[in-house]
Design a protein around this motif. Sequence first.
Motif, PDB file in Angstrom:
ATOM      1  N   HIS A  13       0.887  -1.233   0.066  1.00 58.44           N
ATOM      2  CA  HIS A  13       0.103   0.015  -0.102  1.00 58.44           C
ATOM      3  C   HIS A  13       0.964   1.111   0.021  1.00 58.44           C
ATOM      4  O   HIS A  13       0.388   2.402  -0.259  1.00 58.44           O
ATOM      5  CB  HIS A  13      -1.076   0.247   1.461  1.00 58.44           C
ATOM      6  CG  HIS A  13      -2.225  -0.590   0.975  1.00 58.44           C
ATOM      7  ND1 HIS A  13      -3.317  -0.392   0.268  1.00 58.44           N
ATOM      8  CD2 HIS A  13      -2.500  -1.913   1.331  1.00 58.44           C
ATOM      9  CE1 HIS A  13      -4.063  -1.207   0.205  1.00 58.44           C
ATOM     10  NE2 HIS A  13      -3.706  -2.197   0.916  1.00 58.44           N
ATOM     11  N   GLY A  42      -2.872  -1.028  -3.252  1.00 60.13           N
ATOM     12  CA  GLY A  42      -2.342  -2.026  -2.812  1.00 60.13           C
ATOM     13  C   GLY A  42      -2.198  -3.283  -3.790  1.00 60.13           C
ATOM     14  O   GLY A  42      -1.652  -4.290  -3.594  1.00 60.13           O
ATOM     15  N   LEU A  68      -6.691  -0.425   7.108  1.00 58.99           N
ATOM     16  CA  LEU A  68      -6.094   0.001   5.736  1.00 58.99           C
ATOM     17  C   LEU A  68      -5.224   0.975   5.993  1.00 58.99           C
ATOM     18  O   LEU A  68      -5.362   1.742   6.971  1.00 58.99           O
ATOM     19  CB  LEU A  68      -7.255   0.099   4.730  1.00 58.99           C
ATOM     20  CG  LEU A  68      -7.988  -0.884   4.196  1.00 58.99           C
ATOM     21  CD1 LEU A  68      -8.839  -0.611   2.998  1.00 58.99           C
ATOM     22  CD2 LEU A  68      -7.114  -2.142   3.487  1.00 58.99           C
TER      23      LEU A  68
END
Length: 460
Positions: free
Chosen positions: A31, A37, A459
């Motif tokens: 990422h 990513g 994330l």
Amino acid sequence: MNDHSAGPLPATPVADAARFARSEALRWRAHAMIPGGAHTYAKGDDQYPVLAPGFIRRGAGCRVWDVDGNEYVEYGMGNRAVGLGHCHPEVLAAARVALEFGCNFTRPSPLEAECAEMFLDSVPGAEMVKFCKDGSDATSGAVRLARAYTGRDMVAICSDHPFFSTDDWFIGTTPMTAGIPLAVRELTTGFRYGDLADAQAMFDRHPGRIAALILEPSRGEDPPPGYLAALRDMAHREGALFVLDEMITGFRWSRGGAQEVYGVVPDLATFGKALGNGFSVSALCGLREIMRLGGIEHRDRPRVFLLSTTHGAETHALAAATETMRIYRDEPVTARMHETGAALRRELEDVIAAHGLEDAVRIVGRDCCLAYQSLDGSGQPSQAFRSLLLQETIRRGVLAPSLVVSYAHGAEDIAATVAAFDGALGVYRKALDEGVGRYLVGRPSQVVFRSHNTAPADLP
């Protein structure tokens, strides 16, 4: 295989997460360097639950192994690109032989003609073909040809079909319109699948402006009888071309595509995915009168700059495609996929019924191209319940974003899949009764086409 369908499962989310330690470390590195990513949105982290393999290291047949060494029965097979199974020996051998002679030259390779001959033998309605590397280039090439041939600007897409291209003419119709000029977005309109009256109303709203209709011949269920031929005839009466996107249906419905199954010859068609068994190759094909505009012989019409790419005819990809098409010709590939999918459907529907979940989990699509619907307690599609089902089948050794089979799936794989779903559906039943939040670890997956991101804590 890490098959937990019969034995005990990891007791805690921490224990589950430990199974993906290498994936997790690699995910944060990826990422930092790659937007999202990954290089395909459908493979991104937001499409899967938190407890999922982040990276696949290798595959063989219908099995894959992630970077942590966990083994899975895989469905979807590279977004339906790998029809014969991962690392099919004959396809790999053909690609290796081609690579021994070089992969890219300053003039065409003879493989370009050989692959074209095999393709045109496979798809009887096609008179000319040009190869490229991905489906988006092929469909955009079809749009350019249609605009040149008809002298019109507008394109009509089937609004019920989820994806045609990464290019502006299609992405401008999705919620992700950032970076796409309004003037471009206004050149694409839509029509409903199976509804001839809706298509006619669309033509009436834009008289003399639509260059082409583009649609998939099927998303799984067969079209209404006579629909495709009637839609083609309507397009021709209105001065538009009829384009079939066979990226999914090509070499899966039959060797000659869904157009062969449904008995309709389009003006233009696009093929890809299973064409090269995972190698990067796609095709734009169609009637000579239209395709010739991308050539160098005609003088009666302006030239069309059509699919000219440095890597469009790499030898190893065309060799792989030629061998893949030979296998589809000589072996019962599509028949086997239909039979395997039918068996999988029957057994899964029995398990679903045993858990009393017929109103919550449904198997849909053509036998060779199955998917499943995950619904909540009110019968509405639910990303949370989809994520839960993915989470629980992954825990039991099955990676199934869809239920699309390959030629490599066998009885043992089907049995393992049914056992995994049996265990997963037991959790699904509890989640319906007690709340999905009690069983889903972390955030649910999301749809690809959304105008803005949320900020899930897992994330970067």
